[in-house]
Design an enzyme around this catalytic site. Structure first.
Site, PDB file in Angstrom:
ATOM      1  CE  LYS A 150      -3.798   1.285   8.125  1.00  0.00           C
ATOM      2  NZ  LYS A 150      -3.340   2.680   7.938  1.00  0.00           N
ATOM      3  CB  SER A 181      -2.022   6.339   9.292  1.00  0.00           C
ATOM      4  OG  SER A 181      -3.218   7.019   9.555  1.00  0.00           O
ATOM      5  CB  SER A 224      -5.482   4.375  10.682  1.00  0.00           C
ATOM      6  OG  SER A 224      -4.646   4.443   9.536  1.00  0.00           O
TER       7      SER A 224
END
Lengths: 109, 493
Positions: free
Chosen positions: B79, B178, B154
């Site tokens: 990420k 997330s 996310s």
């Protein structure tokens, strides 16, 4: 004692100052709605009897792990300075703390 | 050889045996990303040069008879809020759009030390604030199972990339779900380990008392192997516990015969999408047939107050954490006539709309009146939730419950009803509040091809037992296949 609160425009202006965030006037109503919706979501929580409960704290914070305090030679100064928005030789260039009026301002987005 | 269909452990085994090279595996995965990611936008930065260099290093180790590591030649993505040495780390925000760290996050370093090959960075909601991966400056990521739906967030880019077969392993960060919610939405396996299991050093924080690094894979054996690589104390993160970890790969295949597993009741099941209720029933049946005892559990404080408590704590934390973005040391800068004007202009231009609103709400919560009446009660309710779970796990080994009340959302819902988005975190945020390990496990797919799933939770530092439960259920349900992205065509410019 339970105290349910709503945020109004005057308080929002104060919070904008604290958070160093600007907000167009036309977005005030939307943000107030959102803040108050979150606060209403939390109102029920105040009805729980938590008078004998301590605020949550991680156990590691009570006795954090320690490491040896050993100096380490580090050669990344220039790489860090290269990331500075405004570099002045070997220094970060930062704005004056006292207001000035000799800067041509770009248009706010 | 269709390398993208192999698991991480199969790739590593082949590299170590000399059946194929790390460079070949890398090349195949990069080609696949270039060919198909134009459709879903899951990868925001590719680091081909350093990846080939790392792959060659692994190949040299094999040819010279040195140990190439347990994840030899396994390509992975992280990420875009993990610091990566020499590779831009943007948090998918204008605020950090040009920022290039000069060090690796501990999690990234440990993956590399284990022989894995970093290919690049994945898309995410700006500063991890969202559950749809629609607020990135690089544009939204689409769900590889259905392009009309969001991948969750996310860490939506990481989950979508694993589902699309771009890599067998991706890392995400999990503050309130997330890693697990996008894993559920994209039909892959995602884990949030116990708080203190993995170092967060080098991860751009959202809310430090909740954040944890988590692996996303397509099967539990890979997940156990990754956790074994990542877990362990780190002098750079004092919240990382020093307890002696078991071998997660060995314990993951221990089985669940005789284990006592609770199923959560007492929530509004009628408001949930029915395939997700059916997924829980299936998981329970799989556990029974594997020899576990099933009991029911009610958690009244948690179910009524968790999501409100979570948002108080997370937004309060976030407003103070993001105060460091002041436009001076790094990140977006805009000049101003005064110091305060410079701060305001830099933050206004650098942060997107959702991030600015969350900072405002968080700042509001920490101001006089609201702090005493909202923030402090939330920290006490958090303790009550942690106590409720500690009590539960005195009598049972694990808990099965939903991870999300809904199947993957259609695009654009977050703009229509942001508070509904918040309520979507009701089940996933609990593990973060109480610091528990939690796995989002795929149970299959609906007739329309949408993934169904359950959440598994265990006591703090009971990560090994939780992997054993997930492995036992996966043995019955099967591990999820790669998304059928080829049939939909497309290419990346």
């Amino acid at each position: 004692m339970i105290k349910k609160m709503e945020m109004d425009e005057e308080r929002l202006r104060e919070v904008l100052g604290f958070s160093c965030i600007g907000l167009p006037e036309e977005e005030y109503a939307e943000v107030l709605d959102r803040v108050n919706a979150v606060l209403r979501m939390c109102d029920d929580m105040q009805e729980l009897d938590s008078s004998n409960v301590s605020p949550f704290e991680w156990d590691v914070m009570k006795a954090p792990a320690r490491r040896e305090d050993i100096p380490v030679t580090w050669d990344g100064r220039d790489r860090f300075l290269d990331q500075a928005p405004v570099r002045d030789g070997d220094f970060f260039h930062v704005p004056r703390i006292i207001a000035r009026d000799d800067v041509e301002m770009e248009e706010e987005e | 050889m269709e390398f993208h269909k192999l698991s991480a452990l199969e790739i590593a085994e082949g590299v170590k045996k000399g059946s194929w090279t790390a460079s070949e595996v890398l090349s195949a995965h990069l080609d696949r990303i270039k060919k198909f990611d134009g459709q879903i936008n899951s990868v925001v930065t590719l680091s081909e040069e350093s990846a080939y260099s790392d792959a060659r290093e692994t190949d040299n180790a094999v040819s010279e008879g040195r140990d190439p590591g347990p994840l030899a030649g396994v390509p992975f993505l992280v990420k875009d809020n993990f610091c990566t040495d020499g590779i831009r780390t943007t948090c998918c925000s204008k605020m950090l759009s040009d920022w290039i760290p000069d060090y690796d996050a501990t999690a990234v370093k440990r993956m590399k030390d284990a022989g894995a090959v970093l290919m690049g960075k994945t898309n995410m909601d700006e500063f991890a604030m969202g559950s749809t991966t629609e607020s990135s400056i690089f544009g939204p990521t689409l769900n590889p199972r259905d392009f009309n739906r969001v991948p969750g967030g996310s860490s939506g880019g990481s989950a979508a990339a694993v589902a699309a077969g771009f890599c067998p392993i991706a890392l995400g960060s999990d503050t309130g779900g997330s890693v697990r919610q996008p894993s559920a939405f994209c039909g892959v396996q995602g884990m949030k380990p116990s708080y203190g299991q993995i170092s967060r050093y080098g991860i751009v924080a959202y809310a430090s008392s909740l954040d944890q690094v988590g692996p996303i894979t397509r099967n539990i054996a890979d997940m156990a192997a990754v956790l074994g690589v990542l877990a362990g104390p780190d002098p750079n993160d004092t919240t990382c516990d020093a307890y002696e970890r078991p071998s997660f790969s060995e314990t993951a295949s221990a089985g669940i015969k005789g284990k006592k597993i609770a199923v959560l009741t007492g929530y509004d099941a009628e408001s949930m999408d029915s395939p997700l209720i059916e997924a829980i029933e299936k998981a329970v049946e799989y556990c029974r047939s594997a020899g576990a005892e099933i009991v029911e559990a009610k958690l009244p404080i948690t179910m009524k107050h968790a999501v409100a408590c979570y948002y108080m704590v997370a937004l309060g934390d976030a407003s103070s954490k993001l105060a460091c973005f002041d436009g001076m040391r790094y990140g977006h800068h805009s000049d101003g006539r005064s110091l305060v004007e410079m701060y305001k202009r830099s933050r206004n231009q650098g942060f997107g709309k959702e991030v600015r609103k969350r900072i405002l709400i968080g700042t509001c919560i920490l101001t006089r009146g609201y702090y005493e009446n909202y923030y402090v009660p939330a920290t006490k309710v958090r303790q009550m939730i942690a106590d409720e779970y500690a009590e539960l796990f005195k009598g049972v080994d694990s808990l099965i419950c939903p991870i999300s009340p809904a199947l993957p959302y259609k695009k654009g819902l977050v703009e229509e009803d942001p508070v509904r988005m918040y309520l979507g975190d009701a089940f996933s945020s609990i593990a973060n509040l109480a610091g528990l390990p939690s796995i989002s496990l795929n149970i299959g797919f609906t007739e329309e091809g949408l993934p169904t799933n359950v959440q598994l939770m265990g006591p703090r530092f009971g990560d090994a037992g939780l992997l054993a439960l997930a492995h036992a259920i996966e043995n019955k349900a099967g591990s999820p296949p790669i998304a059928d992205i080829e049939k939909k065509g497309g290419c990346r410019e």
